[in-house]
Design a protein around this motif. Structure first.
Motif, PDB file in Angstrom:
ATOM      1  N   PHE A 157      -2.535 -33.340   9.311  1.00  0.00           N
ATOM      2  CA  PHE A 157      -1.750 -33.410  10.545  1.00  0.00           C
ATOM      3  C   PHE A 157      -0.530 -34.318  10.378  1.00  0.00           C
ATOM      4  N   GLY A 158       0.001 -34.375   9.178  1.00  0.00           N
ATOM      5  CA  GLY A 158       1.175 -35.180   8.926  1.00  0.00           C
ATOM      6  C   GLY A 158       2.453 -34.373   9.060  1.00  0.00           C
ATOM      7  N   SER A 159       3.470 -34.764   8.312  1.00  0.00           N
ATOM      8  CA  SER A 159       4.724 -34.012   8.296  1.00  0.00           C
ATOM      9  C   SER A 159       4.488 -32.657   7.652  1.00  0.00           C
ATOM     10  N   SER A 160       5.474 -31.770   7.763  1.00  0.00           N
ATOM     11  CA  SER A 160       5.292 -30.430   7.213  1.00  0.00           C
ATOM     12  C   SER A 160       5.023 -30.480   5.715  1.00  0.00           C
ATOM     13  N   PHE A 161       5.709 -31.382   4.987  1.00  0.00           N
ATOM     14  CA  PHE A 161       5.454 -31.441   3.547  1.00  0.00           C
ATOM     15  C   PHE A 161       4.120 -32.110   3.233  1.00  0.00           C
ATOM     16  N   LEU A 392       6.535 -23.223  10.535  1.00  0.00           N
ATOM     17  CA  LEU A 392       5.446 -23.518  11.457  1.00  0.00           C
ATOM     18  C   LEU A 392       5.690 -24.830  12.189  1.00  0.00           C
ATOM     19  N   ASP A 393       6.294 -25.786  11.485  1.00  0.00           N
ATOM     20  CA  ASP A 393       6.624 -27.070  12.091  1.00  0.00           C
ATOM     21  C   ASP A 393       7.607 -26.896  13.239  1.00  0.00           C
ATOM     22  N   ALA A 394       8.513 -25.923  13.083  1.00  0.00           N
ATOM     23  CA  ALA A 394       9.508 -25.678  14.130  1.00  0.00           C
ATOM     24  C   ALA A 394       8.931 -24.900  15.303  1.00  0.00           C
TER      25      ALA A 394
END
Length: 495
Positions: A157-161, A392-394
């Motif tokens: 559940f962190g940043s997209s990378f 997906l992050d967007a």
């Protein structure tokens, strides 16, 4: 933000690569002593401005720079490879590339926070690449140490990378567990069928991918538009669906086709659909639902099932009636029969060619995940799936469970198969559209140019896809991309 591992015109400062190993091309059987290209196809990407991936960057430098034979010294001496392994003399170029990768991947706010995030991203990228090298060199001790560090930093559940890194960590851990002792050749065969593991949960994940991401819907739109054109004015039509649209419930693609046939065609044709796949009960359930759906709209539909995977498909299993027009539909399926020997794919394509369909619709992931080198596949996959996770992050909030299900139960399974599996167990053998073009041409197919770019862009707007998705045309094919990275390519072929 889109992920670009190397920006155009970047200034590389030739730092020493901060890894225990140099970038080594490792063949699947670990017996190679020479360097072919990391991919069969050209890196040119004219339809979208293709950003250079790590794998392509290494490939280009290998072709321009000198190659020296590695001496069995320092840490490499204990590996005891049977054959000498070549190394790139320009490995120091990778260091700056890694730094640029992290900067492009992470992005951030201004000031100290930006500097800290970029530093963390750089470290994570370096650790991933170093761990992949250690796994490729069968250094279990060093790889295990790096994996323990990565698990602490690659958060679901962190940043997209961080999220995409967590999937690659799983794949590296699985591959490391299959490594034979030093001094032996190859990898043991995985007893776990990654594709079938957690089937019910994966069904839910693929349904979410279909509903939220435009990838599969794009394939269905292009396929149905091409099928409708092929069926224009015909009284008896037949669709052979390879893989039965990924096993999605309710036959989404064919419900859309039935709706379009009812709206556009008068008189209504007689429609036959043959679903090919190993799960007969599931296909029959979809077929019964489709027959009821078609009947409610005044269309005669006959559904049948061929119980077979594509590797074992026989021409006599597909029944063709006199006077009917045939179309073959393959949505993200044929890459599963791309093997090292090419025999399985050639056999399937020959069967399709002998059926003489009016058109074959081919939709595949547009990336090079089937090269002979593990590290090359690793870099290509990291670049490709980073773009997907960025999209997906967007689209979804950080802690959205739907996003976690898609990432961990669908895309992560693809990543783990690409990274951890070899031989018959590796089925996610994605290739670029140029390579498919060559394969189809060798099998006797000709391109049936898709002339629906305007309609496809209108469709993308109609489904309210977020800004960043694009559709472009290249040499008669349509490609769906996220910003500068191609994701899915659709093409049509005729005999």
């Amino acid at each position: 933000m889109a992920y670009s591992f190397f920006s155009e015109g970047s200034n590389i400062n030739r730092r020493k690569f901060p890894s225990k190993y140099s970038i080594l091309p490792i063949l699947e059987n670990a017996t190679a002593n020479w360097f072919p290209n990391l991919s069969d196809e050209s890196g040119d990407f004219k339809r979208l401005k293709r950003t250079t991936s790590v794998g392509e960057f290494i490939e280009s430098n290998a072709s321009n720079g000198s190659i020296t034979r590695a001496n069995s010294t320092s840490s490499l001496s204990k590996l005891q490879f049977r054959d000498h392994i070549w190394m790139y003399s320009q490995r120091y170029l990778a260091a700056e590339a890694v730094e640029e990768a992290a900067a492009a991947i992470i992005g951030s706010e201004d000031g100290e926070k930006e500097e800290q995030v970029n530093e963390d991203g750089t470290k994570l990228v370096q650790q991933l690449i170093s761990c992949a090298e250690a796994v490729a060199c069968r250094d279990k001790s060093h790889a295990s140490f790096l994996l323990s560090e990565l698990r602490a930093n690659a958060l679901v559940f962190g940043s997209s990378f961080q999220r995409v890194a967590s999937c690659f960590v799983q794949g590296l851990a699985d591959r490391l567990a299959l490594v034979q002792p030093l001094g032996t050749v190859g990898y043991v065969t995985s007893k776990m069928n990654i594709v079938e593991n957690g089937l019910e949960r994966k069904d839910e994940a693929i349904r979410l991918v279909y509903e939220i991401c435009p990838h599969i819907q794009f394939g269905h739109f292009v396929a149905n538009s091409s099928i409708l054109e092929a069926f224009e004015g015909e009284s008896s039509v037949h669709v052979v669906d390879l893989g039965m649209t990924l096993g999605l419930p309710h036959g989404y693609q064919w419900q859309g086709l039935i709706q379009s046939l009812v709206k556009r065609t008068r008189p209504l044709p007689r429609l036959r659909i043959t679903g090919v796949g190993p799960c007969v009960e599931k296909l029959l359930s979809i077929g019964n639902e489709l027959e009821t759906y078609a009947q409610s709209r005044g269309l005669s539909l006959e559904f049948s099932v061929v119980e077979s995977n594509l590797d074992n498909l026989k021409p006599e299993q597909i029944k063709i009636l006199p006077g009917e027009v045939l179309v073959v539909n393959s949505i993200l399926q044929l890459h599963c029969v791309v093997k090292e020997s090419r025999g399985a794919l050639n056999s399937v394509l020959q069967i399709i060619h002998d059926l003489s369909p009016k058109v074959l619709v081919l939709v595949e992931q547009d990336s090079s995940h089937n090269g002979p080198f593990f590290l090359g596949r690793f870099m290509e996959a990291l670049h490709y799936y980073s773009a997907i996770f960025d999209s997906l992050d967007a689209m979804l909030p950080k802690y959205d469970t739907k996003r976690a299900k898609m990432e961990q139960l669908y895309f992560a399974e693809e990543i783990k198969n690409i990274i951890s599996c070899e031989g018959p167990a590796r089925v996610e053998r994605h290739e670029r559209v140029d390579q498919w073009r060559r394969r189809m041409s060798r099998a006797g197919f000709q391109t049936a140019h898709l002339k629906m770019l305007t309609e496809a862009k209108r469709w993308l707007n109609n489904i309210n896809a977020i800004e960043g998705y694009t559709i472009v045309e290249e040499k008669g094919c349509l490609v769906l991309g996220w910003k500068s990275k191609p994701i899915v390519a659709a093409s049509c072929w005729k005999c």
